[in-house]
Structure formats: C-alpha cells, structure tokens
Design a protein around this motif. Sequence first.
Motif, mmCIF file in Angstrom:
data_model
loop_
_atom_site.group_PDB
_atom_site.id
_atom_site.type_symbol
_atom_site.label_atom_id
_atom_site.label_comp_id
_atom_site.label_asym_id
_atom_site.label_seq_id
_atom_site.Cartn_x
_atom_site.Cartn_y
_atom_site.Cartn_z
ATOM 1 N N SER A 1 42.059 56.515 39.845
ATOM 2 C CA SER A 1 42.003 57.982 39.980
ATOM 3 C C SER A 1 40.585 58.520 40.036
ATOM 4 O O SER A 1 40.353 59.704 39.790
ATOM 5 N N CYS A 2 39.631 57.676 40.392
ATOM 6 C CA CYS A 2 38.228 58.089 40.450
ATOM 7 C C CYS A 2 37.941 58.715 41.812
ATOM 8 O O CYS A 2 37.491 58.063 42.760
ATOM 9 N N LEU A 3 38.230 60.005 41.925
ATOM 10 C CA LEU A 3 38.119 60.733 43.191
ATOM 11 C C LEU A 3 36.698 60.668 43.753
ATOM 12 O O LEU A 3 35.726 60.570 42.984
ATOM 13 N N PRO A 4 36.550 60.772 45.080
ATOM 14 C CA PRO A 4 35.210 60.914 45.659
ATOM 15 C C PRO A 4 34.500 62.111 45.029
ATOM 16 O O PRO A 4 35.069 63.196 44.916
ATOM 17 N N GLY A 5 33.283 61.913 44.589
ATOM 18 C CA GLY A 5 32.559 62.964 43.870
ATOM 19 C C GLY A 5 32.506 62.683 42.383
ATOM 20 O O GLY A 5 31.643 63.202 41.678
ATOM 21 N N PHE A 6 33.455 61.852 41.883
ATOM 22 C CA PHE A 6 33.397 61.401 40.500
ATOM 23 C C PHE A 6 32.473 60.188 40.426
ATOM 24 O O PHE A 6 32.266 59.484 41.412
ATOM 25 N N GLN A 7 31.946 59.929 39.239
ATOM 26 C CA GLN A 7 31.151 58.719 39.057
ATOM 27 C C GLN A 7 32.068 57.496 39.219
ATOM 28 O O GLN A 7 33.115 57.426 38.578
ATOM 29 N N PRO A 8 31.701 56.549 40.096
ATOM 30 C CA PRO A 8 32.537 55.341 40.256
ATOM 31 C C PRO A 8 32.704 54.628 38.917
ATOM 32 O O PRO A 8 31.796 54.599 38.098
ATOM 33 N N LEU A 9 33.887 54.067 38.710
ATOM 34 C CA LEU A 9 34.165 53.368 37.455
ATOM 35 C C LEU A 9 33.775 51.901 37.572
ATOM 36 O O LEU A 9 34.035 51.278 38.598
ATOM 37 N N GLU A 10 33.184 51.372 36.529
ATOM 38 C CA GLU A 10 32.744 49.976 36.552
ATOM 39 C C GLU A 10 33.637 49.127 35.657
ATOM 40 O O GLU A 10 33.890 49.471 34.492
ATOM 41 N N ILE A 11 34.148 48.028 36.198
ATOM 42 C CA ILE A 11 34.942 47.063 35.445
ATOM 43 C C ILE A 11 34.375 45.675 35.725
ATOM 44 O O ILE A 11 34.323 45.238 36.880
ATOM 45 N N ASN A 12 33.930 45.009 34.652
ATOM 46 C CA ASN A 12 33.369 43.652 34.774
ATOM 47 C C ASN A 12 32.288 43.571 35.847
ATOM 48 O O ASN A 12 32.253 42.650 36.671
ATOM 49 N N GLY A 13 31.414 44.586 35.847
ATOM 50 C CA GLY A 13 30.278 44.578 36.761
ATOM 51 C C GLY A 13 30.591 45.028 38.172
ATOM 52 O O GLY A 13 29.694 45.064 39.026
ATOM 53 N N LYS A 14 31.848 45.388 38.451
ATOM 54 C CA LYS A 14 32.217 45.853 39.784
ATOM 55 C C LYS A 14 32.582 47.337 39.737
ATOM 56 O O LYS A 14 33.192 47.804 38.770
ATOM 57 N N ARG A 15 32.218 48.043 40.804
ATOM 58 C CA ARG A 15 32.439 49.481 40.861
ATOM 59 C C ARG A 15 33.692 49.794 41.678
ATOM 60 O O ARG A 15 33.921 49.227 42.748
ATOM 61 N N PHE A 16 34.495 50.725 41.135
ATOM 62 C CA PHE A 16 35.765 51.091 41.761
ATOM 63 C C PHE A 16 35.842 52.599 41.990
ATOM 64 O O PHE A 16 35.210 53.389 41.273
ATOM 65 N N MET A 17 36.656 52.960 42.994
ATOM 66 C CA MET A 17 36.911 54.379 43.215
ATOM 67 C C MET A 17 38.382 54.581 43.593
ATOM 68 O O MET A 17 39.155 53.624 43.734
ATOM 69 N N ASP A 18 38.745 55.835 43.769
ATOM 70 C CA ASP A 18 40.127 56.262 43.995
ATOM 71 C C ASP A 18 40.839 55.429 45.068
ATOM 72 O O ASP A 18 40.338 55.235 46.171
ATOM 73 N N GLY A 19 42.038 54.978 44.729
ATOM 74 C CA GLY A 19 42.814 54.165 45.663
ATOM 75 C C GLY A 19 43.302 54.913 46.880
ATOM 76 O O GLY A 19 43.796 54.282 47.835
#
Length: 440
Positions: A158-176
């Motif tokens: 749920s990390c919408l464009p404009g939100f800070q990308p979420l990091e999990i285990n060193g990898k960055r994720f954004m909204d699906g």
Amino acid sequence: MTQYGVVLGGGGAKGSYEIGVWKALKELDIPVSTVVGTSVGALNGAIMVQGDFDMAFKLWTNLDVQSVINLENATLLDYKQIKFKDLIAAASKFIENRGLDITPLRKMLVHYIDEAVIRQSPIDFGLVTFSLSDFKPVTVFKNEIPEGMLIDYLLASSCLPGFQPLEINGKRFMDGAIYDNIPISLMLKKGVKDIIVVDVSGIGVVRKVNLKGINVIYIKNSDPLCGTLQFDGEVCKDGITMGYLDSLKRFGIYQGKRYYIEAAEEQSNLCVPLKAAELSLLDSMLDLKANSAAANKLINYPLLRTLLKYVTGHLTSSNIIEAAAEIAAEVFGIERLKAYTWEELIEEILQAYTAVRMSSSAANNAGLIGNLLRSRRLEDLETLDLKGLAAINTDFENQDLNSKLYRKLMAIFVPKVCIANIFVSLMLWRNQELQQSERP
C-alpha cells in the motif's frame, strides 16, 4: 456450499467501500475461502481475514489524514486553511525525505492488525506489491510471508507513489497497483473458480486474465467515491454505505438502477402499470396531437433515451413508471444511499415536490418560463431551478398552452426535468383517483 474468493482492489481512501461490501457478504452469509488484495485492498483483506468487522468500521469512520501520513503542520489538512508557507515547508520535507512519511499508518496497523489471528484463520490471504530493487512484482500468500513481517508486507503493498518506499531486507517496495490493482490472477493461482471482485475505481494497472470456466461476480461503486487521499471518517461512512447497498443490489436484494428498492410482496397502487386513459392524458401534457411527426420525434426521442437508461431491456408499461420514479427522485434531490420501497420513494418525491411548491422558487420559475417563452432565449434554461421547473403546473387534466410549450422545451433540453414533472402529475392524479374510489 460454494466457497468464494474475494478480490479487493486498491484506491486509497476509496477502500471504505470495501468495508461496506464485507458487511453485505456477512449478512448474506456468503462463505469465503480466500481473500486477496492490492494496496488498501490488501489492508482491508487482512482485516477481513482477521474477522473483526466492528473494529474495521471503527477504524474507517474515525480516520483522518494524520492517521496515515505524518504532516507536521495541521493546517495542511484543511484546504480552507492552507497557507503558502505551509505548502513550501511540506514540499521541502517531501523532497528531503524522498516521499511522504507514513509512520502513522504503520502505528495504526500495529494497533489494529493481529498477525497471529490472520495466520490461524481458515481463510487464506494474499497480496501484491512491487519490488523497486528487482523491478518486478511480488505476489505472496500468508504462508509465504516470514513470521512477524505481515505488517511490513501490507505496507509494501500500500505504499502509494509519493509515499516513502518501504524497505524489507534491504530491498525497496512500492504500491502493487503499478503491477496489478485488481489481482484476480492470485485467485486463479490458488484454483479458486468462484470469485467476487470489488473494484473501487482506483488508479492502477488492471491485468487481463483468462476467465474461461470462472464464475466472477463484479461489484463496483455506483457513484464516484472520495479522493485517493481523502481520509475523512465522515466521508468514509458514505463509502461504506454505498458498498453495502451496491452489494445487496448485486445479489438481488434490492431493485432499481440508481436507488435501492426493496421488493415488496404487494405492488403499490401508485406504481401499477400505465393505463390507456393515463397514456391519453400524457399525450395531452405534451400536446403531441397538435405536432407534426417530426416535431413529436424531436420531443419523444430524448425522453425515451433517458428512460431507457433506467431500465433493463425494453420499456414496458410497468418499468416506465419505476424508471420515471428514479429520475424524479434525482431531480428532487432525494437521498440515494438509503433503502426504500417504491411506495416510500414516491412518498419522498411528493413531499419534496410539496416543499418546492410552498417555496418561492416555483413562482419565480413560472415567471422565468414566461419570459423564456416570450423571448425564446434557450440559454436561460441554465439559470433555472430544476426542482422549481419540475413542480410547475402538475394538474394532470388541466394544462394551459404555455405549460405545454414549456414542457416540450424541457423534453428537448432537460428531459429529466420533463419526466419528473409528468411523473409527479401522474402520481398526484392517481392519489386523487384512489381517494375518490375509497369514498362511500
């Protein structure tokens, strides 16, 4: 009993609609085996699997922007109080942090989400996110998510464009949603063949899938929902109500195109099919016998085209009354997000009509129509009060020449208003006929 899979689309604050859908599914006692979602659909899906509807309702109806995004200056939350210096400060912070800080959303999820309950639920759960580091989608079900990291994956989805990308285990994720905003493919991956898809008209990619042999029930918002970031508890209540009513209509509990009409055991006397004598009076209201065939076509076409939008199939002497009732309800501003019987809806219309007749607007519009007919300035139509227009001269049997002429103009330029006017006239006439028949 058929076990359904539920697919919840993304759309930010529009997701309140999905809570209403859930309420309807619970009331209808529809068994659910699997829930998948993208973005807010993933958040709602997790809560749905958790099974606490009251908690979900409380969450959504008490929501505000500060529950989701960290904004240092509260004046930014009220568009009426936005100051230029606040916008500059917010923009600077946005650039510095490479996106909006959603720490409040994490805190809210930690408070409301019970990972253990979700994992123990017999209902499976899956979500979609997108890895910016690998530049590829990530689709996971709950058994594939490491213990203690469910909230991280929910935030990643749920990390919408404009939100800070979420990091999990060193990898960055954004909204699906940038990969698949309505992930039906996850259901097919699990072999689910009976699927309920909830589309809240969110922004994102919707991937095509092969649905051959799959039973899909689509539920989509019947009116525009709030803005993606319009996190406002009061606004979300309307979204929940719409989702609930739309779902019940989708499963045949309610009738109607725009409104929600309960199927009554007995038909209302006001809603019976058109009679031959009434058709003759309707012709008289538009003075059709005095017109040429070409003129009648010009008048009738917009009326019929409008009525057809409110029926399924062809117009009949029965459904034309129901279609006209819904149109009249719209013109007179009758509340839409509420269940009615046909009789109750008609009563609301007549009450609204009476209120308009008692106000000065009807008299003012009568004068405006007089000027309109004399000057033939059709652009003046835009300045008229539509409720007032619909309330002018509703005596079904006594129509003066000016009223007929005005009604023809309304039929051509504002067909809904013309239909509302004729419908009210018919209902008043039927009421009068009923009262006369009941007299000893």
